[in-house]
Enzyme design. Sequence first.
Site, PDB file in Angstrom:
ATOM      1  CG  ASN A 203      -0.183  -0.414   2.398  1.00 41.44           C
ATOM      2  OD1 ASN A 203       0.600   1.076   2.593  1.00 41.44           O
ATOM      3  ND2 ASN A 203       0.006  -0.968   3.077  1.00 41.44           N
ATOM      4  CG  ASP A 271      -6.875  -5.976   5.420  1.00 46.49           C
ATOM      5  OD1 ASP A 271      -6.256  -5.728   7.398  1.00 46.49           O
ATOM      6  OD2 ASP A 271      -7.005  -4.806   5.544  1.00 46.49           O
ATOM      7  CE  LYS A 281       9.465 -11.123 -14.464  1.00 46.27           C
ATOM      8  NZ  LYS A 281      10.018 -10.719 -15.253  1.00 46.27           N
ATOM      9  CG  PHE A 316      -3.485   5.105  12.997  1.00 45.91           C
ATOM     10  CD1 PHE A 316      -1.891   5.430  14.254  1.00 45.91           C
ATOM     11  CD2 PHE A 316      -2.851   6.788  12.618  1.00 45.91           C
ATOM     12  CE1 PHE A 316      -1.095   6.185  14.598  1.00 45.91           C
ATOM     13  CE2 PHE A 316      -2.299   7.726  13.064  1.00 45.91           C
ATOM     14  CZ  PHE A 316      -1.638   7.477  14.066  1.00 45.91           C
ATOM     15  CE  LYS A 330     -11.039  -0.657   9.752  1.00 46.14           C
ATOM     16  NZ  LYS A 330     -10.463  -0.216   9.271  1.00 46.14           N
ATOM     17  CE  LYS A 334      -8.236  -3.276  13.773  1.00 47.61           C
ATOM     18  NZ  LYS A 334      -7.458  -4.057  12.770  1.00 47.61           N
TER      19      LYS A 334
HETATM   20  O1  PMT Z   1       2.855   6.355   6.775  1.00 47.56           O
HETATM   21  P1  PMT Z   1       1.943   7.387   6.043  1.00 47.56           P
HETATM   22  O2  PMT Z   1       2.313   7.497   4.655  1.00 47.56           O
HETATM   23  O3  PMT Z   1       2.598   7.877   7.208  1.00 47.56           O
HETATM   24  O4  PMT Z   1       0.532   7.406   6.354  1.00 47.56           O
HETATM   25  C1  PMT Z   1      -0.474   7.290   7.328  1.00 47.56           C
HETATM   26  C2  PMT Z   1      -1.165   5.913   7.400  1.00 47.56           C
HETATM   27  C3  PMT Z   1      -1.985   6.560   6.525  1.00 47.56           C
HETATM   28  C4  PMT Z   1      -0.682   4.985   7.057  1.00 47.56           C
HETATM   29  C5  PMT Z   1      -1.352   6.137   8.865  1.00 47.56           C
HETATM   30  O5  PMT Z   1      -1.530   7.255   9.385  1.00 47.56           O
HETATM   31  C6  PMT Z   1      -2.879   5.378   8.993  1.00 47.56           C
HETATM   32  O6  PMT Z   1      -3.548   5.698   9.143  1.00 47.56           O
HETATM   33  N1  PMT Z   1      -2.142   3.559   9.531  1.00 47.56           N
HETATM   34  C7  PMT Z   1      -2.696   2.944  10.161  1.00 47.56           C
HETATM   35  C8  PMT Z   1      -3.449   2.406   7.991  1.00 47.56           C
HETATM   36  C9  PMT Z   1      -4.196   0.335   8.584  1.00 47.56           C
HETATM   37  O7  PMT Z   1      -3.768  -0.582   8.415  1.00 47.56           O
HETATM   38  O8  PMT Z   1      -5.055   1.528   9.101  1.00 47.56           O
HETATM   39  P2  PMT Z   1      -6.552   0.182   9.370  1.00 47.56           P
HETATM   40  O9  PMT Z   1      -7.727   0.237   9.100  1.00 47.56           O
HETATM   41  O10 PMT Z   1      -6.900  -1.210   8.042  1.00 47.56           O
HETATM   42  O11 PMT Z   1      -6.434  -1.298  10.566  1.00 47.56           O
HETATM   43  C10 PMT Z   1      -6.238  -0.717  11.899  1.00 47.56           C
HETATM   44  C11 PMT Z   1      -5.157  -0.768  12.522  1.00 47.56           C
HETATM   45  O12 PMT Z   1      -5.647  -1.834  12.644  1.00 47.56           O
HETATM   46  C12 PMT Z   1      -4.209  -0.023  12.256  1.00 47.56           C
HETATM   47  O13 PMT Z   1      -3.631   0.642  13.748  1.00 47.56           O
HETATM   48  C13 PMT Z   1      -3.518  -1.266  11.568  1.00 47.56           C
HETATM   49  O14 PMT Z   1      -1.665  -1.259  12.461  1.00 47.56           O
HETATM   50  C14 PMT Z   1      -3.619  -2.874  12.614  1.00 47.56           C
HETATM   51  N2  PMT Z   1      -3.564  -3.885  12.237  1.00 47.56           N
HETATM   52  C15 PMT Z   1      -4.368  -4.251  10.459  1.00 47.56           C
HETATM   53  C16 PMT Z   1      -4.732  -4.819   9.748  1.00 47.56           C
HETATM   54  C17 PMT Z   1      -3.413  -6.058  10.099  1.00 47.56           C
HETATM   55  N3  PMT Z   1      -3.714  -7.061   9.516  1.00 47.56           N
HETATM   56  N4  PMT Z   1      -3.428  -6.000  11.666  1.00 47.56           N
HETATM   57  C18 PMT Z   1      -3.760  -5.097  12.057  1.00 47.56           C
HETATM   58  O15 PMT Z   1      -2.839  -4.755  13.263  1.00 47.56           O
END
Ligand code: PMT
Length: 391
Positions: A203, A271, A281, A316, A330, A334
Site C-alpha cells: 500500500n 489485510d 517469477k 490507527f 475497530k 481490537k
Molecule cells: O505512513 P504514512 O504515509 O505517513 O501514512 C500514514 C497512515 C495513513 C498509514 C497512518 O496514518 C494510518 O492510518 N495507519 C493505519 C493503517 C491501517 O492499516 O489502518 P486499518 O484501518 O486498515 O487498520 C486499523 C489498525 O489495525 C491499524 O492500527 C493497523 O496497524 C492495525 N492492523 C490492520 C490490519 C492487520 N492485519 N493488522 C493490524 O494490526
Amino acid sequence: MANILIGVSGGIACYKIPTLCRLFKKEGHDVKVILTENASKFVTPLTFESVTGNRAYTGEFDPGLDPEIIEHIDLAGWADKFVIAPATANLTAKAACGIADNLLTSTLLVYTKPVIFVPAMNTNMFNHPATQENLKTLEKRGHIIIEPDSGELACGTSGKGRMKEPEELFRLIEGERPLAGLRVLVTAGATVEPIDPVRYISNYSSGKMGLAVASKARELGAEVKVIAGSISADCSEFDTVYVKSAEDMLNAVREHVGSCDILIKAAAVADYAPVEAAVQKIKKNDGELVIRLKKNPDILKEIAPLKKHSQVFCGFAAESENLNKNAIRKLNEKKLDMIVANDISRKDIGFGSDDNEAEIFFADGSSEHFSKGSKKLLAEMILIRAAGLLK
Ligand code: PMT
C-alpha cells in the site's frame, strides 16, 4: 540558571504570562520581557517589571534606552531561551515571513537558536490555512510549537486555541520530558506480501506518520523501538526491527510488545496476502492471471490477549468513508485504549503527506479532533494522551 526572554504579543492569554515569569524567577532564572504595543494594552509593562525585576521592553525607540545598546541585538544575544507566549496569529505570520517591524519581531530575526512559540487565538484563526502554514514553516525551521489546548475561549466560542496554563507551560519550556522512563513501541510503514520474487502486494504508506510518533516520543523522553515495514523515510536513527510481511510484523510485535508501556500501531498492514508466493517469477501469458489471496492475521487482535493493565495500545484507522463509525468499530473489536482515525482518500493528509488531520477516539467513549497540522504535532497529541491513560 538561564536567561529567559519572553516575547508577549497581544491576546487575552497575556494575563497568564506574569505567573509564568514568576515560576521562572522562583526557579532562579533571570527573566526579561518584550511586549508588543497591543500586549501592553492587556497587561502593563509595570506588571512585568514588578514580577521580573527587569525593565520590560516595548519599543525599539523608547525614550530612556541606553544609546550605546542596540536592544534587539543585545536581547537576542542575552537570551538562552526565547519564548513567544502568547503567539498571536499576527505575530506568527510575521515570524514566518521574517517581518521585523517592532522590537519583538526584530529580536526574533536576530536570534539564532530555536524559539518556542506558544500560539493562542480563536479556533478559526488557529485552523486557518494561513496560520497552519505559518506554524509549519516555523517548525520546519527548527522552532518548537507548543500546541494550544481545546476548550472555552475568551471570544465566547469553544475549540482549539486556548493557551496552556502557566504551570504546564513552565514544565514544557523547562524541558521536563513527560515521557521520560516510558518505553514506546511504534509500527511504521507498509507491509509487503510477495506474489513471486519480483512482485508484491502493498500500500501507499510512507512510514512518515509512524516515524513522526517515534521522533516525538524520543523528544519527549521515551525509549523508542520501531518496527518498520516498507518505508520511504529514513529510520536509521531509531532502534529498528525491519520486517516485510504482516506475518513478520506480527512476530516482531509479539516479541517486543511485552517490554513497552505504549504501543502505537501506525503501520498500514495488508489485510490479504497471496495464498502462496511463487518461487520462480510468474511468466507472462495471453490470458488473465488469477492470484488467490488469504486473509492475513490481524496483528492488534492477535496481541490483544497479551495486553497488560499497565499498558496503553493505540491503533490507527485508515478510512475512505464512514470515518468515525468504522474507527469506533475497530477501537472496540481490537480492544484498544484509543484509535486515531484519518481520511486516506484526501491527497493533502494521510498517505505520504507531511500533514494529517484526525479524530482520536478513546475507549471511554470520548473523542478529540486534531485539525490539519504536521504529523509531528499529531504525534505529540497522541503520545501525551496515551501517556495520560497509563495506570
Ligand atoms: O505512513 P504514512 O504515509 O505517513 O501514512 C500514514 C497512515 C495513513 C498509514 C497512518 O496514518 C494510518 O492510518 N495507519 C493505519 C493503517 C491501517 O492499516 O489502518 P486499518 O484501518 O486498515 O487498520 C486499523 C489498525 O489495525 C491499524 O492500527 C493497523 O496497524 C492495525 N492492523 C490492520 C490490519 C492487520 N492485519 N493488522 C493490524 O494490526
